[in-house]
Design an enzyme around this catalytic site. Sequence first.
Site, PDB file in Angstrom:
ATOM      1  N   ASP A  31      30.939  38.157  25.867  1.00 23.93           N
ATOM      2  CA  ASP A  31      30.097  39.074  26.613  1.00 23.93           C
ATOM      3  C   ASP A  31      28.644  38.894  25.764  1.00 23.93           C
ATOM      4  OD1 ASP A  31      31.941  39.579  28.434  1.00 23.93           O
ATOM      5  OD2 ASP A  31      32.719  41.167  27.393  1.00 23.93           O
ATOM      6  N   LYS A  34      25.904  35.095  27.707  1.00 22.41           N
ATOM      7  CA  LYS A  34      25.930  33.761  27.885  1.00 22.41           C
ATOM      8  C   LYS A  34      25.180  33.195  29.317  1.00 22.41           C
ATOM      9  CE  LYS A  34      30.186  33.645  26.855  1.00 22.41           C
ATOM     10  NZ  LYS A  34      30.640  34.972  26.397  1.00 22.41           N
ATOM     11  N   GLY A  58      33.350  36.651  32.708  1.00 23.76           N
ATOM     12  CA  GLY A  58      32.749  37.207  33.513  1.00 23.76           C
ATOM     13  C   GLY A  58      31.257  37.151  32.888  1.00 23.76           C
ATOM     14  N   HIS A  59      30.468  36.184  33.816  1.00 24.18           N
ATOM     15  CA  HIS A  59      29.146  35.655  33.258  1.00 24.18           C
ATOM     16  C   HIS A  59      28.101  36.304  34.343  1.00 24.18           C
ATOM     17  CE1 HIS A  59      30.691  32.177  30.806  1.00 24.18           C
ATOM     18  NE2 HIS A  59      31.309  33.228  30.224  1.00 24.18           N
ATOM     19  N   GLN A 241      34.071  33.442  26.832  1.00 18.72           N
ATOM     20  CA  GLN A 241      34.731  33.944  25.442  1.00 18.72           C
ATOM     21  C   GLN A 241      33.678  33.925  24.298  1.00 18.72           C
ATOM     22  OE1 GLN A 241      37.380  31.926  27.209  1.00 18.72           O
ATOM     23  NE2 GLN A 241      36.940  33.507  28.760  1.00 18.72           N
TER      24      GLN A 241
HETATM   25  P1  GDP Z   1      28.792  36.844  29.280  1.00 22.04           P
HETATM   26  O1  GDP Z   1      30.045  36.964  29.512  1.00 22.04           O
HETATM   27  O2  GDP Z   1      28.236  36.226  27.715  1.00 22.04           O
HETATM   28  O3  GDP Z   1      28.029  35.879  30.259  1.00 22.04           O
HETATM   29  O4  GDP Z   1      27.899  38.135  29.256  1.00 22.04           O
HETATM   30  P2  GDP Z   1      28.534  39.259  30.479  1.00 22.04           P
HETATM   31  O5  GDP Z   1      27.804  39.212  31.536  1.00 22.04           O
HETATM   32  O6  GDP Z   1      29.869  39.704  30.263  1.00 22.04           O
HETATM   33  O7  GDP Z   1      27.627  40.527  29.476  1.00 22.04           O
HETATM   34  C1  GDP Z   1      26.544  40.778  29.351  1.00 22.04           C
HETATM   35  C2  GDP Z   1      25.997  41.771  30.107  1.00 22.04           C
HETATM   36  O8  GDP Z   1      24.667  42.257  29.569  1.00 22.04           O
HETATM   37  C3  GDP Z   1      25.583  41.783  31.343  1.00 22.04           C
HETATM   38  O9  GDP Z   1      25.644  43.024  32.249  1.00 22.04           O
HETATM   39  C4  GDP Z   1      24.187  41.023  31.378  1.00 22.04           C
HETATM   40  O10 GDP Z   1      23.361  41.264  32.545  1.00 22.04           O
HETATM   41  C5  GDP Z   1      23.490  42.071  30.186  1.00 22.04           C
HETATM   42  N1  GDP Z   1      22.584  41.393  29.528  1.00 22.04           N
HETATM   43  C6  GDP Z   1      22.206  40.257  29.068  1.00 22.04           C
HETATM   44  N2  GDP Z   1      21.395  40.272  28.206  1.00 22.04           N
HETATM   45  C7  GDP Z   1      20.650  41.168  28.137  1.00 22.04           C
HETATM   46  C8  GDP Z   1      19.739  41.735  27.446  1.00 22.04           C
HETATM   47  O11 GDP Z   1      18.969  41.174  26.655  1.00 22.04           O
HETATM   48  N3  GDP Z   1      19.584  43.203  27.453  1.00 22.04           N
HETATM   49  C9  GDP Z   1      20.358  44.106  28.341  1.00 22.04           C
HETATM   50  N4  GDP Z   1      20.107  45.464  28.280  1.00 22.04           N
HETATM   51  N5  GDP Z   1      21.327  43.785  28.939  1.00 22.04           N
HETATM   52  C10 GDP Z   1      21.733  42.248  28.839  1.00 22.04           C
HETATM   53  P1  IMO Z   2      33.263  35.995  28.680  1.00 26.24           P
HETATM   54  O1  IMO Z   2      33.170  34.587  29.009  1.00 26.24           O
HETATM   55  C1  IMO Z   2      35.157  39.240  26.255  1.00 26.24           C
HETATM   56  C2  IMO Z   2      39.540  38.847  25.682  1.00 26.24           C
HETATM   57  C3  IMO Z   2      40.253  39.898  26.565  1.00 26.24           C
HETATM   58  C4  IMO Z   2      41.457  39.956  25.444  1.00 26.24           C
HETATM   59  C5  IMO Z   2      41.821  38.708  24.802  1.00 26.24           C
HETATM   60  C6  IMO Z   2      42.648  37.665  25.756  1.00 26.24           C
HETATM   61  O2  IMO Z   2      32.984  36.765  29.608  1.00 26.24           O
HETATM   62  O3  IMO Z   2      32.641  36.494  27.386  1.00 26.24           O
HETATM   63  P2  IMO Z   2      42.873  36.506  28.170  1.00 26.24           P
HETATM   64  O4  IMO Z   2      42.539  37.081  29.451  1.00 26.24           O
HETATM   65  O5  IMO Z   2      42.059  35.385  27.767  1.00 26.24           O
HETATM   66  O6  IMO Z   2      44.473  36.471  27.674  1.00 26.24           O
HETATM   67  O7  IMO Z   2      42.488  38.033  27.072  1.00 26.24           O
HETATM   68  O8  IMO Z   2      40.312  38.047  25.172  1.00 26.24           O
HETATM   69  N1  IMO Z   2      38.589  37.969  26.660  1.00 26.24           N
HETATM   70  C7  IMO Z   2      37.274  38.397  26.577  1.00 26.24           C
HETATM   71  N2  IMO Z   2      36.563  39.274  26.026  1.00 26.24           N
HETATM   72  N3  IMO Z   2      34.671  38.455  27.083  1.00 26.24           N
HETATM   73  C8  IMO Z   2      35.540  37.362  27.802  1.00 26.24           C
HETATM   74  O9  IMO Z   2      34.656  36.146  28.482  1.00 26.24           O
HETATM   75  C9  IMO Z   2      36.882  37.250  27.728  1.00 26.24           C
HETATM   76  N4  IMO Z   2      37.723  36.530  27.927  1.00 26.24           N
HETATM   77  C10 IMO Z   2      38.748  37.205  27.396  1.00 26.24           C
HETATM   78  O10 IMO Z   2      39.836  41.050  26.649  1.00 26.24           O
HETATM   79  O11 IMO Z   2      41.187  41.017  24.465  1.00 26.24           O
HETATM   80 MG    MG Z   3      31.382  38.376  29.946  1.00 28.57          MG
END
Ligand code: GDP
Ligand code: IMO
Ligand code: MG
Length: 440
Positions: A31, A34, A58-59, A241
């Site tokens: 998270d 990416k 979840g991107h 991840q």
């Molecule tokens: P990912 O899994 O690495 O793609 O990241 P996620 O989408 O799960 O989580 C990142 C969260 O932070 C999302 O809600 C993005 O919209 C948000 N986000 C990304 N970059 C920034 C930033 O620079 N500032 C803020 N406030 N939110 C951001």
């Molecule tokens: P993105 O790509 C954050 C965590 C889960 C759990 C562990 C194992 O959005 O960054 P799994 O479902 O893979 O068996 O879970 O890994 N986890 C993540 N945490 N971002 C993710 O993906 C994750 N994918 C799995 O919360 O601790």
């Molecule tokens: Mg994510």
Amino acid sequence: MEPAINVTQSKFRKLRSFMKIDVLLGLQWGDEGKGKIVDVLTPKYNVIARFQGGPNAGHTLEFEGIKHVLHTIPSGIFHSDSENVIGNGVVIDPVIMEAELKALEPFNVDINKVLFVSRKAQLILPTHKLLDAASEAAKGKDKIGSTLKGIGPTYMDKTGRNGLRVGDIESDQFMAKYNKLKDKHIQLLGNFKFDYSELDALETAWMKSIELLRGLNLIDSEHFVNNRLKSNSSILAEGAQGSLLDVDFGSYPFVTSSNTVCAGACTGLGVAPNRIGDVYGIFKAYCTRVGSGPFPTELHDSVGEEIRKAGHEFGATTGRPRRCGWIDLPALKYAIMLNGVTQLIMTKADVLSGFSEINVCTHYMHKNEKIDYMPYDIISEEVTPVYHSVPGWEEDLTGMRSIDELPKSLMDYVEYLEGELEVPISIVSVGPDRTQTLMR
Ligand code: GDP
Ligand code: IMO
Ligand code: MG
């Protein structure tokens, strides 16, 4: 005597001047942002390719006031000129993928032109999801905190040589293979004494989605990717991840079931290690984790709560609150080493606005010793973070559109981190939108 072969003039030169594939991956526990950054960088690339993980990811992407969350589909999908590949290292739940494709419908994405799925990617069966739930329930308080998407059981079947692959749906043996694996799973669910009465409904939906999958561009992705490189296409591999969730190097067993580090891009796409170019390592200006497992810099106080609120730190896949804490340099240095990171990207700098003081974990206290690396066991043996404190900044960064506008104490923070991590920070992100991305 014959002169030695001059490789620069020989027929082998062409091989040496192949395009390289760049990799973008998370350096923390996922998270890191990416999805957002891949979307921003996509105009520089012809191909975006996912290489591991599955719908546990979840991107999030935001532009023109709309927020999109992708799980299986690569984050280049909104750019009509880029091809998006789901590589062999990915595990696919066709039901989740169908929902993602449906969500794309209003946005004129020409799926036939821009999306390609590896025949060698593994399929997540409904029974894999049930097994994930059964396994977690059986672990009780020791549960991994899995996203319950069936990731662990699917990779277990892959390495156990029992898995069902996307290419199997093209075979007339498909139903026989499916039923064989399903029967094995039902036996296991019986051992767990797990109620699987919802299986029929799950299976009906799954079979329907398989029909949709059949209609997509199914490819031999290792050939596709290498042919693109040969014809000088630029490729960005999109990690899922984070490095600290890697099955080998993460905080085992509280990890995911794939290699999230850069080497995973080689096995997950079929590209040779000498084809890897730039490695973008992405991290938050602080740190989060969702699910169970050790997190040395976790804040259990009001500061952690403030970060969670300001950063909207709730999972994009499960909605769970993310655990929040300060940035952890020993962990980041470890991830940089494992991945060969060449450029750093710092996200969510805006979230720290208003904190008068920012803590940076530089070392751990471990067995009465001050150390600057992650020891083998950070689960049963305690590590206590040692902090260096730096001044914060008051300014709201979210409207800033160039690096020159950033407050001095943020630039000092950036330069301090660069000095410690010995890799340049080339992008600073100040909000979730595409436009809130500052290049240095
Ligand atoms: P990912 O899994 O690495 O793609 O990241 P996620 O989408 O799960 O989580 C990142 C969260 O932070 C999302 O809600 C993005 O919209 C948000 N986000 C990304 N970059 C920034 C930033 O620079 N500032 C803020 N406030 N939110 C951001
Ligand atoms: P993105 O790509 C954050 C965590 C889960 C759990 C562990 C194992 O959005 O960054 P799994 O479902 O893979 O068996 O879970 O890994 N986890 C993540 N945490 N971002 C993710 O993906 C994750 N994918 C799995 O919360 O601790
Ligand atoms: Mg994510």
